[in-house]
Design an enzyme around this catalytic site. Structure first.
Site, PDB file in Angstrom:
ATOM      1  N   TYR A  55       0.706  -1.178  -0.045  1.00  0.00           N
ATOM      2  CA  TYR A  55       0.004  -0.177   0.244  1.00  0.00           C
ATOM      3  C   TYR A  55       0.973   1.487  -0.076  1.00  0.00           C
ATOM      4  O   TYR A  55       1.554   1.444   0.810  1.00  0.00           O
ATOM      5  CB  TYR A  55      -0.837  -0.015   1.238  1.00  0.00           C
ATOM      6  CG  TYR A  55      -1.909  -1.098   1.208  1.00  0.00           C
ATOM      7  CD1 TYR A  55      -2.554  -1.773   0.115  1.00  0.00           C
ATOM      8  CD2 TYR A  55      -2.813  -1.397   2.484  1.00  0.00           C
ATOM      9  CE1 TYR A  55      -3.485  -2.582  -0.083  1.00  0.00           C
ATOM     10  CE2 TYR A  55      -3.588  -2.286   2.417  1.00  0.00           C
ATOM     11  CZ  TYR A  55      -3.973  -3.024   1.164  1.00  0.00           C
ATOM     12  OH  TYR A  55      -5.262  -3.794   1.088  1.00  0.00           O
ATOM     13  N   SER A 204     -14.167  -4.236   1.305  1.00  0.00           N
ATOM     14  CA  SER A 204     -15.175  -3.408   0.547  1.00  0.00           C
ATOM     15  C   SER A 204     -16.471  -4.047   0.997  1.00  0.00           C
ATOM     16  O   SER A 204     -17.250  -4.284  -0.180  1.00  0.00           O
ATOM     17  CB  SER A 204     -14.748  -3.762  -1.046  1.00  0.00           C
ATOM     18  OG  SER A 204     -15.357  -2.744  -1.869  1.00  0.00           O
ATOM     19  N   PRO A 205     -16.668  -3.970   2.204  1.00  0.00           N
ATOM     20  CA  PRO A 205     -17.897  -4.325   2.655  1.00  0.00           C
ATOM     21  C   PRO A 205     -19.199  -3.438   2.212  1.00  0.00           C
ATOM     22  O   PRO A 205     -20.356  -3.869   2.304  1.00  0.00           O
ATOM     23  CB  PRO A 205     -18.052  -4.655   4.120  1.00  0.00           C
ATOM     24  CG  PRO A 205     -16.781  -3.484   4.516  1.00  0.00           C
ATOM     25  CD  PRO A 205     -15.675  -3.628   3.292  1.00  0.00           C
ATOM     26  N   ILE A 206     -18.939  -2.425   1.881  1.00  0.00           N
ATOM     27  CA  ILE A 206     -19.785  -1.312   1.588  1.00  0.00           C
ATOM     28  C   ILE A 206     -19.633  -1.112   0.044  1.00  0.00           C
ATOM     29  O   ILE A 206     -20.300  -0.187  -0.614  1.00  0.00           O
ATOM     30  CB  ILE A 206     -19.749   0.127   2.369  1.00  0.00           C
ATOM     31  CG1 ILE A 206     -19.674  -0.268   3.764  1.00  0.00           C
ATOM     32  CG2 ILE A 206     -20.901   0.917   2.106  1.00  0.00           C
ATOM     33  CD1 ILE A 206     -19.291   0.949   4.741  1.00  0.00           C
TER      34      ILE A 206
END
Length: 336
Positions: A55, A204-206
């Site tokens: 990252y 990325s749960p949303i």
């Protein structure tokens, strides 16, 4: 906030993905703002923080996010569960290179970046086609025995590969794409994880922000380092096609005086006891909002309403959960 178990690791029911402070969502905030955000998340009850050695590739350098996270959590390192990820390079296995020495070298760099002498959860970021998963699992077992990591995991993998790895060295957690819009894990992965005391950590749960309701077909993503440009569900046509889901979530959210994002998280927390989502954001307000999803308790009736709505319609756009280093979503890091 309530806690959950990922294998033998106890964590807050909602964790925090820290990538956006270094990469992936356009211009990043200052280091001071990012550190303050991470510390505010801890004060709000978050005890699970996720980063990775790569990252920072676009705007800064590999390791940038680990360094930032290390600075932020230093005052309370022993009170949190820290996860980072290994990205195998071709040189780590070619020309007679010893895989254990190579992987340990990666880990030692991460430990230095993170200002710690152990990592709680060390993932293989993506499967490398030229390296047998059993060999990686064996090395992870050695690192556990040396006390350098407490547990290990995999990312973006299906059941068969998890089973092969788990047979060599018990897997602690799997970090896969999972949300109301990406439910592949429910077919085979989650039943296997539940049966084997393995946690699922949805990234990325949303759905890259779509489920929050704040992204519309008029939303313009940054031309520089914004992964949302590549998310299938965020194309203009798919945003429009999936509005029915936002309407459904919104009706339930109004009942609980919660946000759409919080209902999206509450749904998966109610559905599975071994799921710990790690929503990521570079905005302090959004971070605290997402953590609040761990406090929303859906009734059986409202959960059923969401389930029936999801099962009745198709989601437009699909990514899936099985990816490798050489065939992955977004940038191909192995060629950079």
């Amino acid at each position: 906030m309530e806690t959950r178990k990922l294998g033998n690791l106890e964590v807050s029911a909602v964790g925090m993905g820290c990538m956006a402070f270094s990469h992936g969502y356009g211009e990043v905030p200052s280091e001071e703002y990012a550190i303050e955000a991470i510390r505010k998340a801890y004060e709000a009850g978050c005890t699970f923080f996720d980063t990775a050695e790569i990252y920072g590739k676009e705007q800064f350098f590999p390791g940038h996010n680990e360094i930032l996270v290390g600075k932020a959590i230093a005052p309370f390192r022993g009170k949190v569960v820290l996860a980072t990820k290994l990205f195998i390079q071709d040189a780590d296995y070619e020309n007679g290179a010893d895989l254990f020495t190579s992987i340990k070298g990666h880990l030692e760099k991460s430990l230095k970046n993170l200002q710690t002498n152990y990592v709680d959860l060390y993932y293989l970021h993506r499967v490398h086609e030229s390296v047998a998963i059993e060999d990686v699992a064996r090395v992870m077992g050695q690192l556990i025995s040396e006390g350098l990591i407490r547990g290990w995991g995999l990312s973006q993998v299906g059941k068969d590969l998890i089973a092969r790895a788990h047979a060599m060295t018990p897997v602690t957690a799997v970090q896969n794409l999972y949300s109301m819009m990406e439910r592949d894990c429910e077919k085979e992965v989650l039943p296997f994880l539940l049966a084997n005391n393995i946690g699922l950590v949805p990234f990325s749960p949303i759905a890259s922000g779509f489920l929050s309701g704040k992204i519309t077909k008029e939303t313009a993503f940054s031309e520089v380092d914004d992964v949302r440009k590549f998310v299938p569900q965020l194309s203009k046509e798919n945003i429009e096609a999936n509005q029915w889901l936002l309407n459904l979530i919104g009706e339930v959210a109004a009942k609980y005086k919660a946000t759409n994002a919080q209902i999206s998280l509450a749904w998966m927390l109610k559905k599975y006891p071994n799921v710990v989502p790690i929503p990521g954001s570079k905005n302090q307000e959004r971070i605290l909002e997402n953590l609040g999803g761990g406090k929303v308790k859906l009734s059986d009736e409202d959960f059923k309403r969401l389930e029936e709505g999801l099962n009745a319609r198709e989601i437009a756009g699909h990514r899936g959960i099985e990816e490798t280093q050489h065939k992955s979503f977004g940038d191909n890091w192995s060629k950079k």
